[in-house]
Design a protein around this motif. Sequence first.
Motif, PDB file in Angstrom:
ATOM      1  N   LEU A 164       0.631 -17.552 -20.718  1.00  0.00           N
ATOM      2  CA  LEU A 164       1.406 -18.826 -20.261  1.00  0.00           C
ATOM      3  C   LEU A 164       2.440 -18.694 -19.235  1.00  0.00           C
ATOM      4  CD1 LEU A 164       1.470 -20.393 -23.673  1.00  0.00           C
ATOM      5  CD2 LEU A 164      -0.108 -20.623 -22.388  1.00  0.00           C
ATOM      6  N   ASP A 165       2.517 -17.542 -18.987  1.00  0.00           N
ATOM      7  CA  ASP A 165       3.948 -17.376 -17.947  1.00  0.00           C
ATOM      8  C   ASP A 165       3.693 -18.152 -16.751  1.00  0.00           C
ATOM      9  OD1 ASP A 165       2.161 -15.953 -16.360  1.00  0.00           O
ATOM     10  OD2 ASP A 165       3.283 -13.994 -16.555  1.00  0.00           O
ATOM     11  N   GLY A 166       4.978 -18.199 -16.040  1.00  0.00           N
ATOM     12  CA  GLY A 166       5.104 -19.172 -14.702  1.00  0.00           C
ATOM     13  C   GLY A 166       5.521 -18.100 -13.737  1.00  0.00           C
ATOM     14  N   ALA A 167       5.350 -16.685 -14.016  1.00  0.00           N
ATOM     15  CA  ALA A 167       5.602 -15.844 -12.822  1.00  0.00           C
ATOM     16  C   ALA A 167       5.345 -14.308 -13.402  1.00  0.00           C
ATOM     17  CB  ALA A 167       7.024 -15.688 -12.760  1.00  0.00           C
ATOM     18  N   TYR A 168       5.184 -13.476 -12.163  1.00  0.00           N
ATOM     19  CA  TYR A 168       4.705 -12.258 -12.501  1.00  0.00           C
ATOM     20  C   TYR A 168       5.861 -11.051 -11.929  1.00  0.00           C
ATOM     21  CZ  TYR A 168      -0.224 -12.885 -13.514  1.00  0.00           C
ATOM     22  OH  TYR A 168      -1.372 -13.506 -14.110  1.00  0.00           O
ATOM     23  N   CYS A 169       5.940 -10.111 -12.671  1.00  0.00           N
ATOM     24  CA  CYS A 169       6.829  -9.211 -12.232  1.00  0.00           C
ATOM     25  C   CYS A 169       6.454  -8.403 -11.233  1.00  0.00           C
ATOM     26  CB  CYS A 169       7.221  -8.224 -13.576  1.00  0.00           C
ATOM     27  SG  CYS A 169       7.902  -6.675 -13.546  1.00  0.00           S
ATOM     28  N   VAL A 170       7.252  -7.859 -10.400  1.00  0.00           N
ATOM     29  CA  VAL A 170       6.766  -7.164  -9.245  1.00  0.00           C
ATOM     30  C   VAL A 170       6.344  -5.786  -9.496  1.00  0.00           C
ATOM     31  CG1 VAL A 170       9.282  -5.840  -8.869  1.00  0.00           C
ATOM     32  CG2 VAL A 170       7.825  -6.199  -7.017  1.00  0.00           C
ATOM     33  N   LEU A 171       6.594  -5.166 -10.748  1.00  0.00           N
ATOM     34  CA  LEU A 171       6.066  -3.886 -11.108  1.00  0.00           C
ATOM     35  C   LEU A 171       4.825  -3.967 -11.344  1.00  0.00           C
ATOM     36  CD1 LEU A 171       8.910  -2.716 -13.650  1.00  0.00           C
ATOM     37  CD2 LEU A 171       8.639  -2.256 -11.223  1.00  0.00           C
ATOM     38  N   ILE A 172       3.995  -4.996 -11.667  1.00  0.00           N
ATOM     39  CA  ILE A 172       2.544  -5.312 -11.964  1.00  0.00           C
ATOM     40  C   ILE A 172       1.778  -4.667 -10.475  1.00  0.00           C
ATOM     41  CG2 ILE A 172       0.565  -7.119 -12.227  1.00  0.00           C
ATOM     42  CD1 ILE A 172       1.649  -6.376 -14.965  1.00  0.00           C
ATOM     43  N   PRO A 173       1.930  -5.587  -9.480  1.00  0.00           N
ATOM     44  CA  PRO A 173       1.494  -5.211  -8.143  1.00  0.00           C
ATOM     45  C   PRO A 173       1.570  -3.884  -7.485  1.00  0.00           C
ATOM     46  CG  PRO A 173       2.928  -6.888  -7.666  1.00  0.00           C
ATOM     47  CD  PRO A 173       3.109  -6.739  -8.962  1.00  0.00           C
ATOM     48  N   THR A 174       2.957  -3.440  -7.892  1.00  0.00           N
ATOM     49  CA  THR A 174       3.507  -2.036  -7.529  1.00  0.00           C
ATOM     50  C   THR A 174       2.405  -0.887  -8.114  1.00  0.00           C
ATOM     51  OG1 THR A 174       5.758  -3.059  -7.234  1.00  0.00           O
ATOM     52  CG2 THR A 174       5.346  -0.583  -7.369  1.00  0.00           C
ATOM     53  N   GLN A 175       2.360  -1.260  -9.568  1.00  0.00           N
ATOM     54  CA  GLN A 175       1.560  -0.230 -10.057  1.00  0.00           C
ATOM     55  C   GLN A 175       0.020  -0.091  -9.481  1.00  0.00           C
ATOM     56  OE1 GLN A 175       2.981   0.767 -14.296  1.00  0.00           O
ATOM     57  NE2 GLN A 175       3.500  -1.351 -13.962  1.00  0.00           N
ATOM     58  N   HIS A 176      -0.351  -1.413  -9.499  1.00  0.00           N
ATOM     59  CA  HIS A 176      -1.820  -1.599  -9.225  1.00  0.00           C
ATOM     60  C   HIS A 176      -2.130  -1.188  -7.652  1.00  0.00           C
ATOM     61  CE1 HIS A 176      -3.109  -4.826 -12.406  1.00  0.00           C
ATOM     62  NE2 HIS A 176      -2.530  -3.668 -13.064  1.00  0.00           N
ATOM     63  N   GLN A 177      -1.140  -1.383  -7.091  1.00  0.00           N
ATOM     64  CA  GLN A 177      -1.579  -1.001  -5.581  1.00  0.00           C
ATOM     65  C   GLN A 177      -1.517   0.430  -5.415  1.00  0.00           C
ATOM     66  OE1 GLN A 177       1.153  -3.364  -3.511  1.00  0.00           O
ATOM     67  NE2 GLN A 177      -0.070  -5.461  -3.881  1.00  0.00           N
ATOM     68  N   LEU A 178      -0.534   1.057  -6.154  1.00  0.00           N
ATOM     69  CA  LEU A 178      -0.430   2.477  -5.960  1.00  0.00           C
ATOM     70  C   LEU A 178      -1.656   3.067  -6.932  1.00  0.00           C
ATOM     71  CD1 LEU A 178       3.168   3.239  -6.926  1.00  0.00           C
ATOM     72  CD2 LEU A 178       1.946   4.161  -4.887  1.00  0.00           C
ATOM     73  N   HIS A 179      -2.367   2.584  -7.683  1.00  0.00           N
ATOM     74  CA  HIS A 179      -3.529   3.215  -8.694  1.00  0.00           C
ATOM     75  C   HIS A 179      -4.694   2.740  -7.720  1.00  0.00           C
ATOM     76  CE1 HIS A 179      -5.997   2.677 -12.588  1.00  0.00           C
ATOM     77  NE2 HIS A 179      -6.295   3.613 -11.688  1.00  0.00           N
ATOM     78  N   HIS A 180      -5.011   1.333  -7.509  1.00  0.00           N
ATOM     79  CA  HIS A 180      -6.208   1.084  -7.106  1.00  0.00           C
ATOM     80  C   HIS A 180      -6.368   1.168  -5.551  1.00  0.00           C
ATOM     81  CE1 HIS A 180      -7.488   0.013 -10.943  1.00  0.00           C
ATOM     82  NE2 HIS A 180      -6.678  -0.849 -11.237  1.00  0.00           N
ATOM     83  N   ARG A 181      -5.388   1.050  -4.858  1.00  0.00           N
ATOM     84  CA  ARG A 181      -5.472   1.179  -3.471  1.00  0.00           C
ATOM     85  C   ARG A 181      -4.947   2.516  -2.913  1.00  0.00           C
ATOM     86  NH1 ARG A 181      -5.905  -3.997  -0.656  1.00  0.00           N
ATOM     87  NH2 ARG A 181      -5.568  -5.784  -1.767  1.00  0.00           N
ATOM     88  N   VAL A 182      -3.703   2.824  -2.924  1.00  0.00           N
ATOM     89  CA  VAL A 182      -3.374   4.141  -2.160  1.00  0.00           C
ATOM     90  C   VAL A 182      -3.995   5.262  -2.910  1.00  0.00           C
ATOM     91  CG1 VAL A 182      -1.323   5.360  -1.633  1.00  0.00           C
ATOM     92  CG2 VAL A 182      -1.160   2.834  -1.554  1.00  0.00           C
ATOM     93  N   GLY A 183      -4.055   5.391  -4.272  1.00  0.00           N
ATOM     94  CA  GLY A 183      -4.458   6.722  -4.876  1.00  0.00           C
ATOM     95  C   GLY A 183      -6.026   6.771  -4.891  1.00  0.00           C
ATOM     96  N   GLU A 184      -6.793   5.492  -5.080  1.00  0.00           N
ATOM     97  CA  GLU A 184      -8.119   5.651  -5.053  1.00  0.00           C
ATOM     98  C   GLU A 184      -8.714   5.824  -3.627  1.00  0.00           C
ATOM     99  OE1 GLU A 184      -9.628   2.191  -6.918  1.00  0.00           O
ATOM    100  OE2 GLU A 184      -8.996   2.899  -8.914  1.00  0.00           O
ATOM    101  N   ALA A 185      -7.972   5.424  -2.504  1.00  0.00           N
ATOM    102  CA  ALA A 185      -8.255   5.534  -1.108  1.00  0.00           C
ATOM    103  C   ALA A 185      -8.346   6.978  -0.558  1.00  0.00           C
ATOM    104  CB  ALA A 185      -7.681   4.550  -0.188  1.00  0.00           C
ATOM    105  N   ILE A 186      -6.865   7.415  -1.075  1.00  0.00           N
ATOM    106  CA  ILE A 186      -6.726   9.041  -0.698  1.00  0.00           C
ATOM    107  C   ILE A 186      -7.778   9.712  -1.298  1.00  0.00           C
ATOM    108  CG2 ILE A 186      -5.233  10.763  -0.782  1.00  0.00           C
ATOM    109  CD1 ILE A 186      -2.779   8.859  -0.693  1.00  0.00           C
ATOM    110  N   ALA A 187      -8.011   9.555  -2.658  1.00  0.00           N
ATOM    111  CA  ALA A 187      -9.008  10.218  -3.403  1.00  0.00           C
ATOM    112  C   ALA A 187     -10.476  10.189  -2.815  1.00  0.00           C
ATOM    113  CB  ALA A 187      -9.237   9.835  -4.810  1.00  0.00           C
ATOM    114  N   GLN A 188     -10.785   8.962  -2.443  1.00  0.00           N
ATOM    115  CA  GLN A 188     -12.197   8.791  -1.844  1.00  0.00           C
ATOM    116  C   GLN A 188     -12.331   9.247  -0.218  1.00  0.00           C
ATOM    117  OE1 GLN A 188     -13.126   4.633  -2.238  1.00  0.00           O
ATOM    118  NE2 GLN A 188     -12.907   4.857  -4.750  1.00  0.00           N
ATOM    119  N   ALA A 189     -11.278   9.039   0.341  1.00  0.00           N
ATOM    120  CA  ALA A 189     -11.570   9.206   1.962  1.00  0.00           C
ATOM    121  C   ALA A 189     -10.729  10.669   2.303  1.00  0.00           C
ATOM    122  CB  ALA A 189     -10.527   8.312   2.729  1.00  0.00           C
ATOM    123  N   GLY A 190     -10.031  11.240   1.232  1.00  0.00           N
ATOM    124  CA  GLY A 190      -9.624  12.493   1.409  1.00  0.00           C
ATOM    125  C   GLY A 190      -8.243  12.501   2.586  1.00  0.00           C
TER     126      GLY A 190
END
Lengths: 279, 349
Positions: free
Chosen positions: B54-80
């Motif tokens: 029901l919230d009206g806002a998201y904390c910045v830590l959500i996208p920060t963790q997700h981007q490090l996990h799913h974008r930066v980390g996975e991209a480095i792991a896949q592309a080397g």
Amino acid sequence: MRGAHIVSIALLAALAGPSHAARPPGQGTDCRKVEAEAYTQLPLLVPAGRGDRGRAPYCLANLRAEEAKVRAGAGEPWSVPVAEAGFKVAARQAGNYHWLQAREETPDGVITASTVHYFSNPGPAPTAMLQASKAELEIVPQPLPREHWRYRADETWAFLVRFEGRPLPGAKLRLETSGGTRQVLAADAHGVVRIAFPADFRPAEDDHGGHHGREPGNGFVLAVGHTDEAGRYFLTAFNHKYGQAAGAGRSLGAGLGFLLLGGLLGLPLVLGKGGKNHG
Amino acid sequence: MAETASRFTLGRLRLAVQIVMLFVTVYGGTLVGYYTAEKISKALPALSCAYDKLDGAYCVLIPTQHQLHHRVGEAIAQAGQFALSMVIPLAFTFLSFYLFFVFLNKAFCGWICPLGTLQDLAYRLGRWLKRPFRGLSDKAVRRLRPAKWLMLVVLVLALPLMAGLGVTPHVTGDAFCQVCPSRVATTLLTGDTTQLTINQKGALDFAFGALANTLFGFVFVAALAVRQPFCRICPLLALNAAFQRLSPMRLVKREHAKCDKCGICTKACPMDIPEIHREHGAKAFNEDCTLCGRCAEFCPDDDVIQLKFGPVRLFGSSRAYYKARAKGESPQGEIKAVHWVKKMESTNA
């Protein structure tokens, strides 16, 4: 009359039947096999592999179409060619929810299959996309799960049935799931049907294996039929997937136990007289 | 002036803002629109939880963790290899975070964060229940300070990145959220007990859940006697502190001869910051400061401590305001019963 409609849904779906021979839509997925293994004879748009942040492959099952329509936000829809029963949807500039739809016109009537695909990139809210009229007969999620949520077993979600933009009170819908559930539900006086997703997961699937929507999900399809005043018959289906109940594999007792432990650890601070301040 | 101050105080204004923002951050989706939370406010520098439906806002830590996990980390792991395109979304997250942050700086912690408000309310409840006040010594405060930076580096940055690289399990992809008491507290406020349950399907999932609930239980019992216990180790306070010098919103203290013998400001500070008493200038605006303004309210000398936005003075200490304020409440937040009795007598008369 309505009973006849329900029967005709099944009949028309059966008529639509397994479509022509199909080869992969680009990701090594055989759409013919996808169709043969479908859990229902109702029309479906089935994800054919995981895709990525900008593109996603889909298979058509139980209907024939030469193109699929894609819509995002308040923008106009665009067409994607269907090749060998498969198509690829690509996000245009923005991410978020995209409405995918395929349409088949037969001498018996019009069949549409719809689903939504979420691209994990920023994009417009799906409000305008859902409000826009996308076919004569539609099943519209009210609302869609937000980014961090999904349809889940034991949760109730609402869907609006509308014909030519107006709610269709009392419409009879058919719910079929890959878990084996078969139900007939009725829309209320406002054309809204509320679905409590069943916990019909097979034991082999009874494993979370992760979080954030990564756990295995069952497929569901919701379909409705309607004949207009001119006697033309319409069948529309909306399919997606749903996950296990939020509390599956989780313990409230253990949660409360550790909550109590934490409270007990903090208790010495609360009891007795005040301590030294600002030493 | 004293009469005016007794009716309107910065403390009362802050409490009103806190209550309103608690409703916005916990239930605001029903006001601002169901989809709005994920559209406009993933950069909110406060712990508004995305697990709350029901919230009206998201904390910045959500996208920060997700981007490090799913974008930066996975991209480095896949592309080397590492590419600029991997960090652009992260850069945009921080940019939008700063656009919010520039206006209020760390006042997000002191005025808006739902967990901060809930701890504040728990402490007020503790005063009402006559629970003892447990202030932290200078030494304890200084020892605790590195904890929030450790939480930021390990739970918000390193573990999500390592999850993306495939080094640590998937559950560490949002490691901080797994232990965040705000996740449990705000979802409970919506009647959802799911986040209170513990996942039993993996040892690490269970360990995270056990730690989160123990921390949650400790924080809310401790908050009856200790002011803002979780804020002292909160990674969002650290993230905010990293940017605090860049915002025009700030705490200003000028040197004053009486400061050495006074120290009421530190007693009033919910974070027990000794520097507000002992330092002046930039050093007085400490990394732990949440810009709540209590130090300025309880400073007994004119304009020694101020809240300022650029050159604009928003609030400044004054002797008259202090006298009126201290009649109703002690610096540590104890409500003075005598004040209320006198007030009632004067009303009856």
